[in-house]
Every structure is written in C-alpha cells, then in structure tokens.
Design an enzyme around this catalytic site. Structure first.
Site, short mmCIF file in Angstrom:
data_model
loop_
_atom_site.label_atom_id
_atom_site.label_comp_id
_atom_site.label_asym_id
_atom_site.label_seq_id
_atom_site.Cartn_x
_atom_site.Cartn_y
_atom_site.Cartn_z
N ARG A 40 1.70 -11.78 5.19
CA ARG A 40 2.96 -11.80 5.32
C ARG A 40 3.46 -11.55 6.77
NH1 ARG A 40 6.16 -10.16 0.18
NH2 ARG A 40 4.66 -11.06 -1.56
N HIS A 67 -5.38 -15.01 8.78
CA HIS A 67 -4.56 -14.31 8.75
C HIS A 67 -4.94 -12.68 9.67
CE1 HIS A 67 -2.64 -16.29 5.58
NE2 HIS A 67 -3.42 -16.22 4.63
N PRO A 95 0.77 -1.28 -0.20
CA PRO A 95 0.06 0.15 0.04
C PRO A 95 0.91 1.21 0.08
CG PRO A 95 -0.82 -1.61 1.80
CD PRO A 95 0.46 -2.03 1.09
N GLU A 96 0.66 2.27 -1.01
CA GLU A 96 1.35 3.26 -1.02
C GLU A 96 0.57 4.59 -0.45
OE1 GLU A 96 3.32 4.02 -4.59
OE2 GLU A 96 3.52 1.66 -5.19
#
Length: 278
Positions: free
Chosen positions: A111, A92, A2-3
């Site tokens: 992750r 997750h 995500p930017e």
C-alpha cells in the site's frame, strides 16, 4: 497492520540478520516512503554507515547507525526482507539498502503507507510520533496507578482510547479485542466508568496478551511475515478476534462483531456486558 508483537519480532529478526553490516548504497524506488530528509540526501547520508543496533518503541523500529538513527513505521503492510544482490525484485519493493558484503535489506509495502525518517544520532526517541507514546506494556514501565488515573480522565469508549497509544503503547485492533475479552470488559464501556477491579484486570490482560503474542512471534492474519520470512503463530490462540459466530471459549455464547470507532470489533455479548448505560 503490524502491532507491537509483530514489530518486536521483526526487530529481533533484523538484529540477527543485518546488525553489524555496513551500507554501500541505498536505492529508493518510491520517494514518498522517505519522510525526511529528502530521498536523495537520505540515501547519501547512509552510505558508509554501519548498523550497530536495532531498537523498537511502540510500533516504530529504530535502526541505530554509526552517525544516525533511522525510524521506520510499517503502517498497514510494510515489511523487510533480506536478499542477495542477484535475487529478483518483488514489484512492491520500494527501498533497497545494499551492504558491502553483497547482501541487501529490502523494504516492501503493497500500500506504500510506510514511512522512514533519518535523524541525528540517538535522537530517534525524540521523534514527534514517538514522543506522544505511552509506556511500553511491561510491568517495569506500565504502572497500574498511572493507568487507572489515565482512564478516569476519559469518558470515551475504552477500545478507541486504548488504540490511541497514549495510555499504553503497542495495542492495535487485534490485541485490544483480546485484552478486553480477557478482562471481561465491553469495548464500548466508557473508560471512566471502569471499577477498580476491572481496571486491574484490564491492566494485567494487556501485559499478558501482548507478552504471549511476542513469544508466539505475532499474529499472521493476512500478509505479515517477520524478517526471517516466518509467519507468527498467535492466531491459533485468538479468543475473539476473527471468531465471529464461533462459541466464546469461556461461556459458549457466539462471538459478535460490531463497529466501534470505525473498527471491526469482536466480543462476547455475555461475558462482556455494557454496564450502566441507559
């Protein structure tokens, strides 16, 4: 990853969904997500805290609670979802903020690279990772003169320099490629070799690309969804990123992909020529 546009869209969603709610309990299922204090104290301190406001600095989210600031960095694939207490948990899910109204805010991260840290009230902007950030990419904070001076101090390639967040914050791989294409600058062009007009074009391209991406709710390439569970739409406006071998929208030359500073990089070999290199 995500930017800035994606993180800003998440901030807006959380502002709508959870601001004003009070935490009843915090469940931490993967303690390494919590950078400080330790996970047990982190959870204990947040009980009874009311979320008063959501802020963002660069790619960091800042949750403004009654007595604390919680800083959250999504890293590669972190995301927030709102649920009722009875909803099934995704495997997750790593942190669950339970509110007094029976709803939950869940942090998910395939992750497990994301991080959270709790600091004293109004100290979020002084967090070590935030202090090093350059100005936000808006004209009121991001000044052309300072940007030009900053570029002249560095001989390194322009792309990795823009990625390091110190001259201007919020740019990641997607939006650097897009801004450099818009400004007609090769991603490996040494920063200190840019002419005044090139620097000005790049300055305006950064503001333009990020501004349009924020309006579009970000770019969905892989798993990004905002806090409302919606995908961004800026991917339909991408000119070079992910467009390998497709015709350049400006000149028709096939878009090329190379590695620059270990990052996959997309550019037009005709519009973005490397200048002054032997």
């Amino acid at each position: 990853m995500p930017e800035l546009p994606e993180v800003e869209t998440v901030r807006k969603g959380l502002e709508t969904l959870v601001v004003g709610k009070t935490i009843k309990d915090v469940t931490i299922l993967w303690a390494r997500i919590i950078e400080a204090p330790d996970a047990e104290l982190f959870a204990l301190k947040l009980v009874g805290q009311r979320l008063e406001k959501m802020e963002r600095r660069g790619k960091y989210l800042i949750f403004k609670f009654t007595d604390y600031d919680m800083i959250s960095h999504l890293r590669m694939e972190g995301k927030y979802e709102t649920h009722s207490t009875d909803d099934k948990r995704d495997k997750h899910t790593h942190v669950i903020f339970k509110f007094t109204d029976g709803t939950e805010l869940r942090y998910l991260d395939v992750r497990k690279f994301g991080r959270m840290v709790l600091v004293e009230k109004d100290q979020g902007k002084n967090y070590k990772g935030i202090l090093t950030l350059g100005p936000e990419p808006v004209a009121t904070e991001f000044k052309l003169g300072a940007f030009r001076d900053g570029l002249k101090k560095h001989h390194k390639a322009i792309k990795p320099l823009l990625l390091d967040q110190r001259l201007v914050t919020g740019l990641g791989n997607i939006y650097v490629d897009e801004a450099l294409w818009e400004a007609k600058i090769h991603p490996e062009q040494p920063a200190d070799s840019l002419k005044s007009k090139e620097t000005e074009r790049l300055y305006h391209a950064i503001i333009d690309v990020l501004g349009r991406a924020v309006e579009a709710g970000g770019t969905t390439i892989r798993s990004y969804l905002n806090a409302l569970g919606e995908a961004g739409t800026f991917q339909i406006s991408l000119n070079v990123y992910g467009q390998t071998n497709q015709p350049c929208p400006r000149c028709g030359t096939p878009i090329k992909k190379i590695k620059v500073a270990q990052r996959g990089t997309h550019f037009c070999p005709k519009c973005q020529k490397l200048k002054g290199m032997s």
